[in-house]
Design an enzyme around this catalytic site. Structure first.
Site, PDB file in Angstrom:
ATOM      1  N   SER A  76      32.498  34.772  37.836  1.00 32.14           N
ATOM      2  CA  SER A  76      31.453  35.323  38.809  1.00 32.14           C
ATOM      3  C   SER A  76      29.957  35.386  38.341  1.00 32.14           C
ATOM      4  O   SER A  76      29.085  35.797  39.197  1.00 32.14           O
ATOM      5  CB  SER A  76      32.152  37.160  38.721  1.00 32.14           C
ATOM      6  OG  SER A  76      32.122  37.522  37.359  1.00 32.14           O
ATOM      7  N   ASP A 241      28.462  47.887  39.264  1.00 31.11           N
ATOM      8  CA  ASP A 241      29.817  48.049  38.668  1.00 31.11           C
ATOM      9  C   ASP A 241      29.819  48.276  37.217  1.00 31.11           C
ATOM     10  O   ASP A 241      30.849  48.434  36.696  1.00 31.11           O
ATOM     11  CB  ASP A 241      30.657  46.968  39.216  1.00 31.11           C
ATOM     12  CG  ASP A 241      30.171  45.659  38.506  1.00 31.11           C
ATOM     13  OD1 ASP A 241      28.931  45.494  37.901  1.00 31.11           O
ATOM     14  OD2 ASP A 241      30.812  44.670  38.586  1.00 31.11           O
ATOM     15  N   HIS A 244      28.896  43.467  35.810  1.00 29.51           N
ATOM     16  CA  HIS A 244      28.150  42.272  35.961  1.00 29.51           C
ATOM     17  C   HIS A 244      26.800  42.515  35.757  1.00 29.51           C
ATOM     18  O   HIS A 244      26.313  43.570  35.907  1.00 29.51           O
ATOM     19  CB  HIS A 244      28.637  41.737  37.504  1.00 29.51           C
ATOM     20  CG  HIS A 244      29.985  41.343  37.677  1.00 29.51           C
ATOM     21  ND1 HIS A 244      31.050  42.110  38.105  1.00 29.51           N
ATOM     22  CD2 HIS A 244      30.515  40.046  37.520  1.00 29.51           C
ATOM     23  CE1 HIS A 244      31.911  41.438  38.302  1.00 29.51           C
ATOM     24  NE2 HIS A 244      31.639  39.997  37.962  1.00 29.51           N
TER      25      HIS A 244
END
Length: 347
Positions: A76, A241, A244
């Site tokens: 990610s 979040d 990240h």
């Protein structure tokens, strides 16, 4: 993935995973599980948006010269999850910066997958090499965090990474790997869980460096680069979040990777030689890997087996994350105003 879930996985890996961080007594396991509960209660809401697509051509203002081809692989972080604008992703930042340094257009392709572990690299490499154009000029791999949180054995993790680098190098691509980030920066993760996360991350980063250099690639340590800055400025460096990176976090990582990406293509003003004033050295590969895992933005590249060159390249400031210059332009369109302002600047 929430910070609580990451903390839970780190704790489980430390308690039951075996190896140097798995030999914990019952009391220590109890402490870790209590810390996980504290982390769960402290985690805020917020869900990371899906990573925006960044594939396309960058630096069209540099004319009709044959574009360089850049590819990103990994998890990610490589995909750019956590930001909403294309220009804030690491792929777009690196493509814009490379175009400015090379004064050539750059075609970007990103095959990274959020949640991926190192065993997904085989699929990603196959996807890249299946195109008629063949291997990109340079590939950037960012992988490792999910290997730690999902307790993938380090031997399996580095074996998968070595195979991916070997396939790309055999196909003719230069390879730069941003090694495992420091999971000890995730908040709220308390001691000793934070220490265990940091140790596991550094051990994997060092192992990654060894196998990448052996396969003819280069590495850049991201762990200690991001660690102090994320810890000092969590609201700025983490995304919505709280796990990240934010736009500023991705810009920091890209700024560390860019000199090595350019150097791999022989397009950086600093040569691959030792600068003693910058504490650079020629070391055995294993020692260079261990040193790199400790310090921000350190590059390791092969010299002559079993030696490796430890470098601290001068970083250049990248475009402001989210600036319109970083957006790819569709075929037939012109770059917008200020499109050449991506030129990197000396710090």
């Amino acid at each position: 993935m929430s910070r609580a879930r990451v903390a839970r996985r780190i704790a489980a890996g430390a308690a039951y995973g075996g190896g140097s961080i798995g030999l914990l007594g019952v009391a220590a396991v109890g402490v870790l599980l209590a810390e996980v509960q504290l982390a769960k209660r402290s985690v805020g809401g917020g869900v990371a948006p899906l990573p925006p697509g960044a594939d396309g051509r960058y630096g069209r203002a540099y004319g009709g010269e044959e574009p360089l081809r850049l590819a990103l692989l990994g998890d990610s972080t490589a995909a750019g999850q956590g930001v909403r604008r294309t220009g804030q992703t690491p792929g777009a930042l690196l493509a814009s910066g490379l175009a400015a340094v090379a004064e050539r257009p750059v075609d970007l392709r990103n095959v990274a997958l959020p949640g991926a572990r190192s065993d997904d690299l085989e699929r990603q490499v196959s996807l890249l090499l299946a195109t008629p154009a063949g291997a990109p000029d340079v590939c950037v791999i960012m992988i490792g965090a999910n290997d730690v949180t999902h307790r993938m054995p380090a031997t399996q993790s580095v074996r998968c990474l070595a195979s991916a680098v070997r396939r790309l190098r055999t196909a003719g691509a230069e390879v730069v790997v941003g090694t495992c980030p420091d999971l000890g920066t995730i908040e709220p993760v308390y001691q000793p869980l934070r220490w265990l996360a940091r140790r596991a991350s550094r051990q994997l980063a060092a192992a990654q460096t060894i196998v990448v250099v052996e396969q003819g690639g280069r590495t850049v340590s991201l762990g200690d680069l991001l660690g102090p800055e994320f810890a000092a400025n969590p609201r700025e460096m983490f995304g919505v979040d709280n796990f990240h990176p934010s736009a500023e976090g991705y810009a920091t990582a890209a700024m560390a990777l860019l000199p090595t990406v350019c150097a791999a293509l022989a397009m950086w003003p600093e040569a691959d030689r030792i600068d003693t004033d910058r504490r650079e050295n020629m070391l055995p590969v294993a020692k260079a890997a261990a040193e790199a895992a400790k310090e921000a933005g350190t590059e390791v590249t092969g010299a002559r087996a079993p030696w490796a060159l430890l470098k601290h390249r001068r970083r250049r400031r990248l475009p402001v994350p989210g600036a319109p210059v970083a957006e790819p332009v569709a075929e037939g369109e012109e770059d917008g105003p200020g499109s050449r302002s991506a030129t990197v600047r000396q710090d």
